[in-house]
Design a protein around this motif. Structure first.
Motif, short mmCIF file in Angstrom:
data_model
loop_
_atom_site.label_atom_id
_atom_site.label_comp_id
_atom_site.label_asym_id
_atom_site.label_seq_id
_atom_site.Cartn_x
_atom_site.Cartn_y
_atom_site.Cartn_z
N PHE A 1 33.24 35.84 45.56
CA PHE A 1 32.74 36.02 44.20
C PHE A 1 32.41 34.69 43.54
O PHE A 1 31.40 34.56 42.85
CB PHE A 1 33.75 36.79 43.36
CG PHE A 1 33.71 38.28 43.59
CD1 PHE A 1 32.60 39.02 43.26
CD2 PHE A 1 34.80 38.93 44.15
CE1 PHE A 1 32.56 40.39 43.48
CE2 PHE A 1 34.77 40.30 44.37
CZ PHE A 1 33.65 41.03 44.04
N ARG B 1 27.07 39.84 44.93
CA ARG B 1 27.42 39.27 43.62
C ARG B 1 26.19 38.70 42.90
O ARG B 1 25.90 39.13 41.77
CB ARG B 1 28.51 38.19 43.79
CG ARG B 1 28.81 37.40 42.52
CD ARG B 1 29.34 38.31 41.43
NE ARG B 1 29.47 37.64 40.16
CZ ARG B 1 28.51 37.51 39.26
NH1 ARG B 1 27.30 38.02 39.50
NH2 ARG B 1 28.70 36.91 38.13
N THR C 1 28.59 33.68 42.61
CA THR C 1 28.25 33.28 41.24
C THR C 1 27.56 31.92 41.23
O THR C 1 26.53 31.72 40.57
CB THR C 1 29.51 33.22 40.36
OG1 THR C 1 30.13 34.51 40.33
CG2 THR C 1 29.16 32.80 38.94
N THR D 1 31.65 45.23 40.39
CA THR D 1 31.26 43.86 40.07
C THR D 1 30.57 43.77 38.71
O THR D 1 30.90 42.92 37.88
CB THR D 1 30.31 43.30 41.15
OG1 THR D 1 30.98 43.34 42.42
CG2 THR D 1 29.91 41.87 40.84
N SER E 1 36.69 39.97 40.89
CA SER E 1 35.29 39.60 40.68
C SER E 1 35.14 38.81 39.38
O SER E 1 34.38 37.84 39.31
CB SER E 1 34.41 40.86 40.63
OG SER E 1 34.59 41.59 39.44
N THR F 1 34.18 34.81 39.13
CA THR F 1 33.05 34.41 38.29
C THR F 1 33.48 33.37 37.25
O THR F 1 32.81 32.35 37.04
CB THR F 1 32.46 35.64 37.58
OG1 THR F 1 31.97 36.56 38.56
CG2 THR F 1 31.32 35.24 36.66
#
Length: 212
Positions: A152, A207, A156, A32, A87, A91
């Motif tokens: 993810f 995350r 985020t 990550t 990931s 994001t």
């Protein structure tokens, strides 16, 4: 006539994802952070911008997923390449919604929570299980990767909401989410809370716990 293998035998032979061990979580966290660093390098250091970086990373993710679905069983290099890239794309999905379209972080958090819940609902309705130990069909693996993408994006959004939206800072955010991961671990190993719930909760929380 071909005999049908029992589920436990098929799992041992064909499970397409790794066993969840301490090493799994260590590699997941490293994947990550390295993925986020790579995206930041393309976006900021090289000056490609959010849109071009998103297209590049999405293209690489598609290539990695094609390779992953082409394999017959778990292959560590391909699997973790997909994790790194998904990931990044997850994001960037949240960042694009926030920076390019002005979607509030609280709304992104709610939206991705809902999408993740819907994914799990459809997954269970079709497969009658959410077990991460029986990912031996293409359909189950599709649900698996869609869920990971939303974890993810949700992680985020939730992390940015706490650290930036509420102005509490990255140190507080890291300590908060690390503490929540600790609560999940205690719930699993002390109170025997459902393993599937604990896995996905921890997957979301790792995350924002590693963001900066």
């Amino acid at each position: 006539m071909t005999a049908t293998l029992p589920d436990h035998v098929r799992t041992i032979l064909f499970n397409r994802v790794p066993e969840v061990t301490v090493a799994f979580w260590v590699i997941k966290i490293l994947s990550t952070t390295s993925g986020e660093t790579a995206a930041d390098y393309l976006n900021s250091t090289l000056g490609l911008g959010l849109a071009i970086t998103s297209w590049i990373m999405t293209g690489l993710l598609v290539i990695a997923l094609i390779a992953q679905f082409a394999t017959k069983r778990y292959t560590s290099g391909i699997y973790w390449a997909v994790v790194v890239l998904i990931s990044v794309v997850g994001t960037l999905l949240t960042d694009t919604m926030t920076d390019s379209f002005g979607v509030p972080l609280w709304l992104s958090t709610v939206a991705f929570s809902a999408l993740l819940a819907v994914t799990f609902g459809i997954w269970f309705a079709r497969e009658r299980t959410l077990s991460i130990h029986t990912i031996f069909t293409r359909r189950r693996e599709t649900f698996y990767w869609v869920a990971i993408l939303f974890t993810f994006a949700l992680g985020t959004a939730a992390g940015d909401l706490i650290t930036e939206g509420f102005g509490l800072g990255y140190l507080f955010g890291t300590l908060l989410f690390a503490g929540l991961i600790g609560v999940i671990a205690i719930a699993r190993f002390t109170f025997r809370v459902n393993v599937v719930f604990c896995f996905w909760a921890a997957y979301v929380l790792t995350r924002p716990a590693t963001s900066r």
